[in-house]
Motif scaffolding. Structure first.
Motif, PDB file in Angstrom:
ATOM      1  N   LEU A 166       0.848  -1.188   0.000  1.00  0.00           N
ATOM      2  CA  LEU A 166       0.000   0.000   0.000  1.00  0.00           C
ATOM      3  C   LEU A 166       0.887   1.242   0.000  1.00  0.00           C
ATOM      4  CD1 LEU A 166      -2.719  -0.955   2.647  1.00  0.00           C
ATOM      5  CD2 LEU A 166      -2.992  -0.911   0.161  1.00  0.00           C
ATOM      6  N   PHE A 167       0.423   2.304  -0.668  1.00  0.00           N
ATOM      7  CA  PHE A 167       1.175   3.542  -0.790  1.00  0.00           C
ATOM      8  C   PHE A 167       0.250   4.713  -0.471  1.00  0.00           C
ATOM      9  CE2 PHE A 167       2.517   0.353  -3.773  1.00  0.00           C
ATOM     10  CZ  PHE A 167       3.898   0.350  -3.724  1.00  0.00           C
ATOM     11  N   GLY A 168       0.762   5.701   0.246  1.00  0.00           N
ATOM     12  CA  GLY A 168      -0.054   6.859   0.569  1.00  0.00           C
ATOM     13  C   GLY A 168       0.761   8.128   0.668  1.00  0.00           C
ATOM     14  N   LYS A 169       0.067   9.272   0.571  1.00  0.00           N
ATOM     15  CA  LYS A 169       0.712  10.576   0.708  1.00  0.00           C
ATOM     16  C   LYS A 169      -0.300  11.554   1.273  1.00  0.00           C
ATOM     17  CE  LYS A 169       3.724  13.824  -1.750  1.00  0.00           C
ATOM     18  NZ  LYS A 169       4.463  14.073  -3.008  1.00  0.00           N
ATOM     19  N   ILE A 170       0.093  12.252   2.332  1.00  0.00           N
ATOM     20  CA  ILE A 170      -0.771  13.222   2.984  1.00  0.00           C
ATOM     21  C   ILE A 170      -0.075  14.576   2.952  1.00  0.00           C
ATOM     22  CG2 ILE A 170      -1.980  13.828   5.115  1.00  0.00           C
ATOM     23  CD1 ILE A 170      -1.794  10.852   5.897  1.00  0.00           C
ATOM     24  N   LYS A 171      -0.678  15.545   2.288  1.00  0.00           N
ATOM     25  CA  LYS A 171      -0.093  16.875   2.218  1.00  0.00           C
ATOM     26  C   LYS A 171      -0.341  17.604   3.531  1.00  0.00           C
ATOM     27  CE  LYS A 171      -0.260  17.458  -2.802  1.00  0.00           C
ATOM     28  NZ  LYS A 171      -0.730  18.310  -3.925  1.00  0.00           N
ATOM     29  N   THR A 172       0.723  18.190   4.093  1.00  0.00           N
ATOM     30  CA  THR A 172       0.622  18.910   5.352  1.00  0.00           C
ATOM     31  C   THR A 172       0.907  20.392   5.195  1.00  0.00           C
ATOM     32  OG1 THR A 172       2.935  18.381   5.877  1.00  0.00           O
ATOM     33  CG2 THR A 172       1.242  16.854   6.674  1.00  0.00           C
ATOM     34  N   GLY A 173       1.192  20.825   3.974  1.00  0.00           N
ATOM     35  CA  GLY A 173       1.487  22.226   3.706  1.00  0.00           C
ATOM     36  C   GLY A 173       1.744  22.417   2.231  1.00  0.00           C
ATOM     37  N   THR A 174       2.112  23.640   1.844  1.00  0.00           N
ATOM     38  CA  THR A 174       2.346  23.942   0.427  1.00  0.00           C
ATOM     39  C   THR A 174       3.427  23.053  -0.171  1.00  0.00           C
ATOM     40  OG1 THR A 174       1.726  26.246   0.833  1.00  0.00           O
ATOM     41  CG2 THR A 174       2.891  25.753  -1.223  1.00  0.00           C
ATOM     42  N   LYS A 175       4.523  22.877   0.570  1.00  0.00           N
ATOM     43  CA  LYS A 175       5.621  22.045   0.095  1.00  0.00           C
ATOM     44  C   LYS A 175       5.953  20.925   1.074  1.00  0.00           C
ATOM     45  CE  LYS A 175       7.861  25.649  -2.669  1.00  0.00           C
ATOM     46  NZ  LYS A 175       9.124  26.385  -2.942  1.00  0.00           N
ATOM     47  N   GLN A 176       5.034  20.633   1.963  1.00  0.00           N
ATOM     48  CA  GLN A 176       5.269  19.591   2.959  1.00  0.00           C
ATOM     49  C   GLN A 176       4.293  18.439   2.759  1.00  0.00           C
ATOM     50  OE1 GLN A 176       4.674  22.960   4.408  1.00  0.00           O
ATOM     51  NE2 GLN A 176       6.812  23.303   3.896  1.00  0.00           N
ATOM     52  N   ALA A 177       4.758  17.228   3.020  1.00  0.00           N
ATOM     53  CA  ALA A 177       3.888  16.053   2.901  1.00  0.00           C
ATOM     54  C   ALA A 177       4.498  14.889   3.664  1.00  0.00           C
ATOM     55  CB  ALA A 177       3.692  15.671   1.434  1.00  0.00           C
ATOM     56  N   ILE A 178       3.644  13.963   4.038  1.00  0.00           N
ATOM     57  CA  ILE A 178       4.081  12.701   4.639  1.00  0.00           C
ATOM     58  C   ILE A 178       3.760  11.591   3.647  1.00  0.00           C
ATOM     59  CG2 ILE A 178       3.766  11.059   6.517  1.00  0.00           C
ATOM     60  CD1 ILE A 178       3.002  13.416   8.309  1.00  0.00           C
ATOM     61  N   SER A 179       4.787  10.928   3.152  1.00  0.00           N
ATOM     62  CA  SER A 179       4.614   9.802   2.236  1.00  0.00           C
ATOM     63  C   SER A 179       4.931   8.509   2.967  1.00  0.00           C
ATOM     64  CB  SER A 179       5.534   9.937   1.021  1.00  0.00           C
ATOM     65  OG  SER A 179       5.210  11.077   0.263  1.00  0.00           O
ATOM     66  N   TRP A 180       4.214   7.446   2.624  1.00  0.00           N
ATOM     67  CA  TRP A 180       4.466   6.166   3.277  1.00  0.00           C
ATOM     68  C   TRP A 180       4.169   5.025   2.327  1.00  0.00           C
ATOM     69  CZ3 TRP A 180       0.365   2.790   3.575  1.00  0.00           C
ATOM     70  CH2 TRP A 180      -0.913   3.349   3.418  1.00  0.00           C
ATOM     71  N   ASN A 181       4.797   3.903   2.584  1.00  0.00           N
ATOM     72  CA  ASN A 181       4.458   2.663   1.885  1.00  0.00           C
ATOM     73  C   ASN A 181       4.759   1.495   2.803  1.00  0.00           C
ATOM     74  OD1 ASN A 181       7.163   1.193   0.809  1.00  0.00           O
ATOM     75  ND2 ASN A 181       7.454   3.425   0.769  1.00  0.00           N
ATOM     76  N   THR A 182       3.958   0.459   2.682  1.00  0.00           N
ATOM     77  CA  THR A 182       4.115  -0.715   3.526  1.00  0.00           C
ATOM     78  C   THR A 182       3.801  -1.958   2.709  1.00  0.00           C
ATOM     79  OG1 THR A 182       3.430  -1.739   5.634  1.00  0.00           O
ATOM     80  CG2 THR A 182       1.720  -0.647   4.345  1.00  0.00           C
ATOM     81  N   ALA A 183       4.370  -3.083   3.095  1.00  0.00           N
ATOM     82  CA  ALA A 183       4.140  -4.336   2.367  1.00  0.00           C
ATOM     83  C   ALA A 183       4.217  -5.520   3.320  1.00  0.00           C
ATOM     84  CB  ALA A 183       5.164  -4.509   1.243  1.00  0.00           C
ATOM     85  N   LEU A 184       3.426  -6.522   3.037  1.00  0.00           N
ATOM     86  CA  LEU A 184       3.474  -7.796   3.748  1.00  0.00           C
ATOM     87  C   LEU A 184       3.990  -8.838   2.767  1.00  0.00           C
ATOM     88  CD1 LEU A 184       2.893  -9.508   6.252  1.00  0.00           C
ATOM     89  CD2 LEU A 184       0.560  -9.840   5.381  1.00  0.00           C
ATOM     90  N   LEU A 185       5.207  -9.339   3.021  1.00  0.00           N
ATOM     91  CA  LEU A 185       5.904 -10.189   2.058  1.00  0.00           C
ATOM     92  C   LEU A 185       5.968 -11.626   2.557  1.00  0.00           C
ATOM     93  CD1 LEU A 185       8.854  -7.692   1.612  1.00  0.00           C
ATOM     94  CD2 LEU A 185       6.867  -7.900   0.105  1.00  0.00           C
ATOM     95  N   ALA A 186       5.729 -12.558   1.667  1.00  0.00           N
ATOM     96  CA  ALA A 186       5.785 -13.984   1.994  1.00  0.00           C
ATOM     97  C   ALA A 186       6.993 -14.616   1.336  1.00  0.00           C
ATOM     98  CB  ALA A 186       4.506 -14.690   1.534  1.00  0.00           C
ATOM     99  N   GLY A 187       7.760 -15.401   2.095  1.00  0.00           N
ATOM    100  CA  GLY A 187       8.870 -16.147   1.529  1.00  0.00           C
ATOM    101  C   GLY A 187       8.368 -17.328   0.730  1.00  0.00           C
ATOM    102  N   THR A 188       9.051 -17.632  -0.368  1.00  0.00           N
ATOM    103  CA  THR A 188       8.572 -18.673  -1.270  1.00  0.00           C
ATOM    104  C   THR A 188       9.289 -20.009  -1.114  1.00  0.00           C
ATOM    105  OG1 THR A 188      10.106 -17.958  -2.993  1.00  0.00           O
ATOM    106  CG2 THR A 188       7.930 -16.932  -2.978  1.00  0.00           C
ATOM    107  N   ASN A 189      10.343 -20.051  -0.265  1.00  0.00           N
ATOM    108  CA  ASN A 189      11.046 -21.316  -0.056  1.00  0.00           C
ATOM    109  C   ASN A 189      11.715 -21.297   1.314  1.00  0.00           C
ATOM    110  OD1 ASN A 189      13.426 -19.782  -0.337  1.00  0.00           O
ATOM    111  ND2 ASN A 189      13.591 -20.263  -2.521  1.00  0.00           N
ATOM    112  N   ASN A 190      12.374 -22.384   1.659  1.00  0.00           N
ATOM    113  CA  ASN A 190      12.985 -22.501   2.986  1.00  0.00           C
ATOM    114  C   ASN A 190      14.221 -21.626   3.159  1.00  0.00           C
ATOM    115  OD1 ASN A 190      11.105 -24.358   3.964  1.00  0.00           O
ATOM    116  ND2 ASN A 190      12.215 -26.106   3.108  1.00  0.00           N
ATOM    117  N   ALA A 191      14.715 -21.020   2.079  1.00  0.00           N
ATOM    118  CA  ALA A 191      15.879 -20.141   2.174  1.00  0.00           C
ATOM    119  C   ALA A 191      15.493 -18.700   2.485  1.00  0.00           C
ATOM    120  CB  ALA A 191      16.670 -20.185   0.864  1.00  0.00           C
ATOM    121  N   THR A 192      14.188 -18.453   2.635  1.00  0.00           N
ATOM    122  CA  THR A 192      13.661 -17.112   2.832  1.00  0.00           C
ATOM    123  C   THR A 192      12.843 -17.058   4.117  1.00  0.00           C
ATOM    124  OG1 THR A 192      13.423 -17.036   0.425  1.00  0.00           O
ATOM    125  CG2 THR A 192      12.419 -15.243   1.675  1.00  0.00           C
TER     126      THR A 192
END
Length: 248
Positions: free
Chosen positions: A209-235
């Motif tokens: 998921l990705f998001g951005k919240i503007k807090t001013g004319t040139k200010q903002a809070i950007s974020w991204n998050t992910a839930l990742l699954a390993g595909t084998n026993n080496a991960t």
């Protein structure tokens, strides 16, 4: 240096759904090749992973970065880690540099180059260098990113292999900056010129998921998050990662 747009898009989609390899620290994130001149940011990254033996470990970092030129972003940050069964401790200093090599949107693919220099707290590890090209392209409402990164140690007390890592991302660009969705993946094939067998390569992939919240004319809070699954026993079995930036 630039590749055909259709070929790159097809290759990126194919790679995202192949389960043959990858690796990243719990708080690792997908770099992008574009920079915004004059922007400053305070950056926070964190991640926690559950290993195959049911142990867990986490990492986080905080840094300050800015773009002194239209083509160069630089950031210095402190890294902390909590290995399995241990307490949180300072891990390393890192200096990240991203160079934008093509004008944004001028060619079918935006191209950049990453150079990171890390000084681990354990000086026996020497300096860790991470470097390689970054690619980004757009198709309809989707943004595709693919990075090929080499990682090596210099001035270390023992010999480390130069490893080949990669990062991939598909992001849907909606009508608002507040919330977008996509997919992220991280991989490591092992020694760059002598790949491990597919069962021993590390690869994790999952929704983001990705998001951005503007807090001013040139200010903002950007974020991204992910839930990742390993595909084998080496991960690691699962990894939850988050990045937040205050841009000003």
């Amino acid at each position: 240096m630039l590749c055909n747009k259709g070929v790159f898009q097809a290759g990126a989609l194919l790679c995202l759904f192949l389960t043959t390899a990858a690796y990243a620290d719990p708080d690792d994130y997908v770099r992008t090749p574009t920079v915004e001149y004059g922007e400053h940011e305070i950056d926070f990254k964190t991640g926690v992973q559950r290993n195959r033996d049911s142990s867990s470990e986490s990492a986080y970092s905080i840094g300050y970065g800015f773009t002194p030129t239209p083509w160069w972003f630089t950031e210095v940050y402190a890294k902390y880690a909590k290995p399995a069964g241990e307490s949180t401790k300072f891990d390393a200093w890192e200096w990240e540099n991203r160079f934008q090599l093509t004008e944004t949107g001028k060619y079918p693919v935006d191209v950049g180059f990453l150079l990171e220099v890390e000084r681990p707290q354990d000086h026996a590890e020497g300096y860790e260098l991470t470097y390689g090209p970054m690619f980004q392209t757009l198709w309809n409402q989707y943004q595709f990113n693919f990075n090929v990164l080499f990682q090596r140690h210099v001035h270390a007390s023992e010999v480390f292999d130069t490893e080949l890592h990669y990062q991939m991302q598909v992001k849907r660009l909606g009508n608002t900056e507040k919330l977008d969705w996509g997919v992220q993946a991280f991989g490591n094939v092992g020694q760059w010129d002598n790949w491990r067998s597919s069962s021993k390569q590390e690869f994790k992939i999952g929704p983001a998921l990705f998001g951005k919240i503007k807090t001013g004319t040139k200010q903002a809070i950007s974020w991204n998050t992910a839930l990742l699954a390993g595909t084998n026993n080496a991960t690691p079995n699962t990894t939850l990662r988050l990045q937040m930036e205050y841009e000003f």
